[in-house]
Write a protein that holds these residues in place. Sequence first.
Motif, PDB file in Angstrom:
ATOM      1  N   ASP A  24       0.820  -1.192   0.000  1.00 31.18           N
ATOM      2  CA  ASP A  24       0.000   0.000   0.000  1.00 31.18           C
ATOM      3  C   ASP A  24       0.857   1.246   0.000  1.00 31.18           C
ATOM      4  N   SER A  25       2.167   1.078   0.138  1.00 31.39           N
ATOM      5  CA  SER A  25       3.054   2.236   0.174  1.00 31.39           C
ATOM      6  C   SER A  25       4.410   1.876  -0.430  1.00 31.39           C
ATOM      7  N   LEU A  26       5.133   2.930  -0.810  1.00 27.11           N
ATOM      8  CA  LEU A  26       6.463   2.784  -1.395  1.00 27.11           C
ATOM      9  C   LEU A  26       7.364   3.804  -0.731  1.00 27.11           C
ATOM     10  N   ARG A  27       8.444   3.328  -0.132  1.00 31.53           N
ATOM     11  CA  ARG A  27       9.381   4.223   0.545  1.00 31.53           C
ATOM     12  C   ARG A  27      10.470   4.637  -0.445  1.00 31.53           C
ATOM     13  N   CYS A  28      10.659   5.927  -0.585  1.00 32.93           N
ATOM     14  CA  CYS A  28      11.688   6.489  -1.460  1.00 32.93           C
ATOM     15  C   CYS A  28      12.555   7.441  -0.647  1.00 32.93           C
ATOM     16  N   SER A  29      13.600   7.948  -1.268  1.00 37.28           N
ATOM     17  CA  SER A  29      14.506   8.841  -0.543  1.00 37.28           C
ATOM     18  C   SER A  29      13.823  10.137  -0.123  1.00 37.28           C
ATOM     19  N   GLY A  30      12.783  10.558  -0.858  1.00 36.90           N
ATOM     20  CA  GLY A  30      12.093  11.797  -0.525  1.00 36.90           C
ATOM     21  C   GLY A  30      10.881  11.624   0.366  1.00 36.90           C
ATOM     22  N   GLY A  31      10.567  10.397   0.742  1.00 34.36           N
ATOM     23  CA  GLY A  31       9.415  10.151   1.602  1.00 34.36           C
ATOM     24  C   GLY A  31       8.666   8.894   1.181  1.00 34.36           C
ATOM     25  N   THR A  32       7.506   8.687   1.761  1.00 28.08           N
ATOM     26  CA  THR A  32       6.698   7.498   1.492  1.00 28.08           C
ATOM     27  C   THR A  32       5.500   7.871   0.628  1.00 28.08           C
ATOM     28  N   CYS A  46       9.866  10.281  -5.168  1.00 25.16           N
ATOM     29  CA  CYS A  46      10.634   9.170  -5.755  1.00 25.16           C
ATOM     30  C   CYS A  46      11.392   9.543  -7.016  1.00 25.16           C
ATOM     31  N   GLY A  47      11.121  10.715  -7.569  1.00 27.38           N
ATOM     32  CA  GLY A  47      11.781  11.112  -8.803  1.00 27.38           C
ATOM     33  C   GLY A  47      11.143  10.446 -10.006  1.00 27.38           C
ATOM     34  N   PRO A  48      11.735  10.635 -11.191  1.00 31.09           N
ATOM     35  CA  PRO A  48      11.169  10.022 -12.393  1.00 31.09           C
ATOM     36  C   PRO A  48      11.368   8.506 -12.379  1.00 31.09           C
ATOM     37  N   PRO A  49      10.451   7.772 -13.019  1.00 32.72           N
ATOM     38  CA  PRO A  49      10.581   6.311 -13.041  1.00 32.72           C
ATOM     39  C   PRO A  49      11.676   5.872 -14.003  1.00 32.72           C
ATOM     40  N   GLN A  50      12.147   4.642 -13.796  1.00 36.11           N
ATOM     41  CA  GLN A  50      13.138   4.075 -14.710  1.00 36.11           C
ATOM     42  C   GLN A  50      12.459   3.741 -16.042  1.00 36.11           C
ATOM     43  N   LEU A  51      11.263   3.195 -15.978  1.00 40.33           N
ATOM     44  CA  LEU A  51      10.464   2.860 -17.157  1.00 40.33           C
ATOM     45  C   LEU A  51       9.040   3.316 -16.918  1.00 40.33           C
ATOM     46  N   GLN A  52       8.327   3.609 -18.007  1.00 42.61           N
ATOM     47  CA  GLN A  52       6.918   3.909 -17.854  1.00 42.61           C
ATOM     48  C   GLN A  52       6.151   3.457 -19.079  1.00 42.61           C
ATOM     49  N   ASP A  53       4.888   3.102 -18.843  1.00 52.11           N
ATOM     50  CA  ASP A  53       4.005   2.625 -19.900  1.00 52.11           C
ATOM     51  C   ASP A  53       2.652   3.292 -19.706  1.00 52.11           C
ATOM     52  N   SER A  54       1.974   3.589 -20.788  1.00 58.16           N
ATOM     53  CA  SER A  54       0.654   4.197 -20.730  1.00 58.16           C
ATOM     54  C   SER A  54      -0.297   3.406 -21.606  1.00 58.16           C
ATOM     55  N   ASP A  84       1.646   3.182 -15.914  1.00 59.24           N
ATOM     56  CA  ASP A  84       2.410   2.309 -15.022  1.00 59.24           C
ATOM     57  C   ASP A  84       3.831   2.834 -14.977  1.00 59.24           C
ATOM     58  N   TRP A  85       4.287   3.218 -13.798  1.00 57.38           N
ATOM     59  CA  TRP A  85       5.650   3.693 -13.602  1.00 57.38           C
ATOM     60  C   TRP A  85       6.415   2.627 -12.846  1.00 57.38           C
ATOM     61  N   ILE A  86       7.592   2.281 -13.356  1.00 60.04           N
ATOM     62  CA  ILE A  86       8.407   1.220 -12.761  1.00 60.04           C
ATOM     63  C   ILE A  86       9.658   1.827 -12.153  1.00 60.04           C
ATOM     64  N   TYR A  87       9.866   1.513 -10.874  1.00 57.41           N
ATOM     65  CA  TYR A  87      11.030   1.994 -10.140  1.00 57.41           C
ATOM     66  C   TYR A  87      11.929   0.812  -9.788  1.00 57.41           C
ATOM     67  N   ASP A  88      13.194   0.902 -10.197  1.00 53.90           N
ATOM     68  CA  ASP A  88      14.203  -0.073  -9.786  1.00 53.90           C
ATOM     69  C   ASP A  88      14.776   0.452  -8.482  1.00 53.90           C
TER      70      ASP A  88
END
Length: 115
Positions: A24-32, A46-54, A84-88
Amino acid sequence: MGAQIRVGLFAAVLLLLSMPAQADSLRCSGGTVEEGDSRVSLLQKCGPPQLQDSFCAPVFQNKSLVPVPEPFASSAVPCQQVDDWIYDRGRGNLMATVRIRSGAVQSIRIQRQPN
């Protein structure tokens, strides 16, 4: 008897590890980031995603599983943009797929590889 219990527990752990994790959540360097957060909040934390699809998801009538029929679907009730944004998340971490619909985070999936 103890060996059977250990084998059963080992099998259960393997089964749980093979299933994609739901979050239900994603922890990133800038917050959750949580479901319902805005796209801007996601980018800020979280910044821009590594990959994205629309894609354009069909719109359903009266909250049923029946999509709006043609010709209404393309003219009166267009499809809805879904991203869909994908974060590595780095070495040793699972990848995160964040689904954005109507400008807000709809879901967050944590898994080995994006679907």
